[in-house]
Design a protein around this motif. Structure first.
Motif, mmCIF file in Angstrom:
data_model
loop_
_atom_site.group_PDB
_atom_site.id
_atom_site.type_symbol
_atom_site.label_atom_id
_atom_site.label_comp_id
_atom_site.label_asym_id
_atom_site.label_seq_id
_atom_site.Cartn_x
_atom_site.Cartn_y
_atom_site.Cartn_z
ATOM 1 N N THR A 195 0.825 -1.220 0.000
ATOM 2 C CA THR A 195 0.000 0.000 0.000
ATOM 3 C C THR A 195 0.854 1.262 0.000
ATOM 4 O O THR A 195 0.382 2.326 -0.418
ATOM 5 N N GLN A 202 -6.403 -0.341 -0.538
ATOM 6 C CA GLN A 202 -6.879 -0.653 0.799
ATOM 7 C C GLN A 202 -6.484 -2.072 1.216
ATOM 8 O O GLN A 202 -6.785 -3.041 0.531
ATOM 9 N N SER A 204 -5.688 -4.250 5.138
ATOM 10 C CA SER A 204 -5.513 -4.245 6.583
ATOM 11 C C SER A 204 -4.649 -5.431 6.975
ATOM 12 O O SER A 204 -4.369 -6.316 6.164
ATOM 13 N N THR A 289 -7.352 -8.045 2.129
ATOM 14 C CA THR A 289 -7.956 -7.101 1.198
ATOM 15 C C THR A 289 -9.400 -6.799 1.608
ATOM 16 O O THR A 289 -9.886 -7.268 2.633
ATOM 17 N N VAL A 290 -10.097 -6.048 0.761
ATOM 18 C CA VAL A 290 -11.474 -5.654 1.064
ATOM 19 C C VAL A 290 -12.445 -6.822 1.025
ATOM 20 O O VAL A 290 -13.539 -6.747 1.589
ATOM 21 N N ASP A 291 -12.080 -7.913 0.352
ATOM 22 C CA ASP A 291 -13.001 -9.045 0.210
ATOM 23 C C ASP A 291 -12.334 -10.398 0.428
ATOM 24 O O ASP A 291 -12.902 -11.432 0.084
ATOM 25 N N TYR A 295 -5.148 -9.215 -4.389
ATOM 26 C CA TYR A 295 -5.007 -8.320 -5.530
ATOM 27 C C TYR A 295 -3.927 -8.899 -6.444
ATOM 28 O O TYR A 295 -2.758 -8.958 -6.064
ATOM 29 N N ARG A 347 -10.547 -3.291 -7.261
ATOM 30 C CA ARG A 347 -11.498 -3.540 -6.174
ATOM 31 C C ARG A 347 -11.112 -2.797 -4.911
ATOM 32 O O ARG A 347 -11.965 -2.409 -4.124
ATOM 33 N N GLY A 348 -9.811 -2.649 -4.711
ATOM 34 C CA GLY A 348 -9.348 -2.100 -3.446
ATOM 35 C C GLY A 348 -8.789 -0.699 -3.520
ATOM 36 O O GLY A 348 -8.227 -0.210 -2.547
ATOM 37 N N PHE A 350 -9.588 3.006 -3.571
ATOM 38 C CA PHE A 350 -10.698 3.907 -3.269
ATOM 39 C C PHE A 350 -10.236 5.351 -3.363
ATOM 40 O O PHE A 350 -9.118 5.695 -3.002
ATOM 41 N N ARG A 356 -17.286 1.953 -1.576
ATOM 42 C CA ARG A 356 -16.734 0.604 -1.532
ATOM 43 C C ARG A 356 -17.470 -0.311 -2.500
ATOM 44 O O ARG A 356 -18.702 -0.335 -2.536
ATOM 45 N N ARG A 359 -18.115 -7.284 -2.898
ATOM 46 C CA ARG A 359 -17.195 -8.394 -3.128
ATOM 47 C C ARG A 359 -17.492 -9.060 -4.459
ATOM 48 O O ARG A 359 -18.635 -9.331 -4.797
#
Length: 362
Positions: A195, A202, A204, A289-291, A295, A347-348, A350, A356, A359
C-alpha cells in the motif's frame, strides 16, 4: 549504475520469490529487491498448508488453488531442493450439521464418522460430526519453499538484492527505475506494505500467533484443521499449532493471551498436547484485502506495473498460481476474464468520490 531487466520485483516473500522463478523460467530477465532478508515477514510466520478445500471461498477460488497445488507438486519434483513437502492430507473437523453438509460437497474427500475417527485416531479428540480427509491438501515448509523458489530463479539468471528499501518507483522513458534496476515491468509483491507504493490501495493486517511443540513421540499422520485453527505435523516430528486471529493489531510480539489461545487450540484437537515442550513461538501479519481475495493484476492507471498482494491466509497455497498469473499478464498470454475481474486490484483502490465495491467472486 543501472542494471537493465525485463521485470523488477519488489518483495522477497514467497509471492515475490515464486514470481521471480516463473518469470525467469519463461525466459525473462528478472531482478528482485527486498528490504529485509528473504522469506521473512508473513512467509516465515505461515503454517504452510495447501488447503484448497479447507480454505474454500467459491468455485473459482477453489480452481485457482487446485492449480497451485499441481504447480507445487511439479516444482518439488523438478528442482531437487527440500521444501518440506509433506503428504498425508488435511482432516477437516465437523462439529455442526452445517459443517457436515459443507464438507459433503466434495467427491474427492473421505468421510469419517465420529466413531470411525476415534477408532483410527484414538488420541485425537473426535469431532461430534466426524471429519473429512482431503489427501491432496498437503503442506510445505514456508521459508524453505520461498528460498527454493528464489534459488531456482537465480539458477535461471535472476538477480536478488536484500536490504534495499523502496519508497518510490520512478517512471522513466524506458520503463521504471527501482533502486538500481531499470525495468520495463514492475511487480509489487510486498504484502501489506504494498500500500505504500500504490496510492489508495486498501489493505488491513490481521495478526496471527503460532507455536511449535516438541512432539517427537506423538505421530500425527494428518494435519488437523477447523475454522482457521490447525495442528501441522512437520517431518522432524514437531507440531505447529496455530493460529490466532487479531484484526488491526500491527505488532508482531507474542503475548500471554496469544499463548493461552494456542494452548486452548492444542487441547481442543489433542487432549494433553499443550503439556508438550514449546520449542518456539512467533507472530506475523496477514495482509487482508477488502473481500479476502488477493489483488493480482495491473495497477489501475499504470502501464506495465502489476501487484500481487493481500493473500490473507492463503499466501503459501496460492503462490505458484499467483506467479503464473502475473507471468501470463506480462508475456501477453490469455487469462480468463472472470479471473481477471475477481483479482483485479481496482477492487481495493478507493478515492474520495468512490464508494466501496461489493465483493466479487472468482
Amino acid at each position: 549504475m543501472s542494471h537493465h531487466v525485463d521485470v523488477a520485483i519488489i518483495g522477497g516473500g514467497i509471492i515475490g520469490c515464486s514470481i521471480a522463478y516463473y518469470l525467469a523460467k519463461a525466459g525473462l530477465t528478472v531482478g528482485l529487491v527486498e528490504r529485509d532478508n528473504l522469506a521473512q515477514g508473513t512467509t516465515q510466520a505461515a503454517g504452510g498448508m495447501l488447503g484448497a478445500h479447507s480454505e474454500y471461498i467459491n468455485d473459482g477460488f477453489y480452481a485457482f488453488a487446485r492449480e497451485s497445488q499441481t504447480l507445487y507438486k511439479t516444482f518439488q519434483q523438478e528442482i531437487g531442493i527440500d521444501i518440506g513437502y509433506t503428504t498425508g492430507g488435511i482432516l477437516q473437523f465437523a462439529y455442526t450439521e452445517e459443517e457436515l453438509l459443507a464438507g459433503a460437497r466434495w467427491n474427492d474427500a473421505t468421510y469419517l464418522t465420529s466413531e470411525e475417527f476415534h477408532n483410527q485416531l484414538p488420541h485425537i479428540a473426535s469431532p461430534a460430526r466426524g471429519a473429512y480427509l482431503f489427501t491432496e491438501d498437503v503442506h510445505v515448509h514456508p521459508q524453505k519453499t520461498a528460498l527454493a523458489f528464489c534459488q531456482a530463479a537465480q539458477q535461471l539468471g535472476a538477480t536478488v538484492s536484500t536490504g534495499i528499501y523502496i519508497d518510490d518507483i520512478k517512471a522513466t522513458g524506458e520503463g521504471y527505475q527501482v533502486a538500481h534496476l531499470l525495468a520495463k515491468h514492475v511487480v509489487i509483491a510486498g504484502g501489506s506494505a504494498s500500500t505504500e507504493l500504490i496510492p489508495g490501495l486498501q489493505m488491513s493486517a490481521v495478526k496471527g500467533q503460532c507455536m511449535q511443540l516438541d512432539a517427537r513421540d506423538r505421530q500425527l499422520p494428518y494435519t488437523l484443521c477447523h475454522q482457521g485453527r490447525y495442528v501441522i505435523p512437520r517431518p522432524d516430528g514437531t507440531l505447529v499449532i496455530g493460529a490466532t486471529m487479531e484484526p488491526d493489531v500491527l505488532d508482531v510480539d507474542t503475548t500471554t493471551s496469544g499463548n493461552v489461545a494456542l494452548h486452548d487450540i492444542a487441547e481442543r484437537f489433542i487432549p494433553g498436547l499443550s503439556q508438550f515442550p514449546v520449542l518456539k513461538r512467533w507472530a506475523g501479519l496477514r495482509p487482508k484485502t477488502v473481500d479476502e481475495l488477493p489483488y493480482i493484476g495491473r495497477v489501475p492507471g499504470q502501464e506495465n506495473m502489476h501487484v500481487a498482494a493481500g493473500h490473507f491466509r492463503n499466501g503459501i497455497l496460492l503462490a505458484p498460481a499467483t506467479a503464473c498469473l502475473i507471468r501470463d499478464l506480462i508475456v501477453g498470454q490469455t487469462v480468463p476474464t472472470e479471473r481477471l475481474e475477481a483479482f483485479n486490484p481496482k477492487r481495493g483502490i478507493f478515492h474520495e468520490e468512490n464508494h466501496r465495491v461489493e465483493r466479487q467472486f472468482v
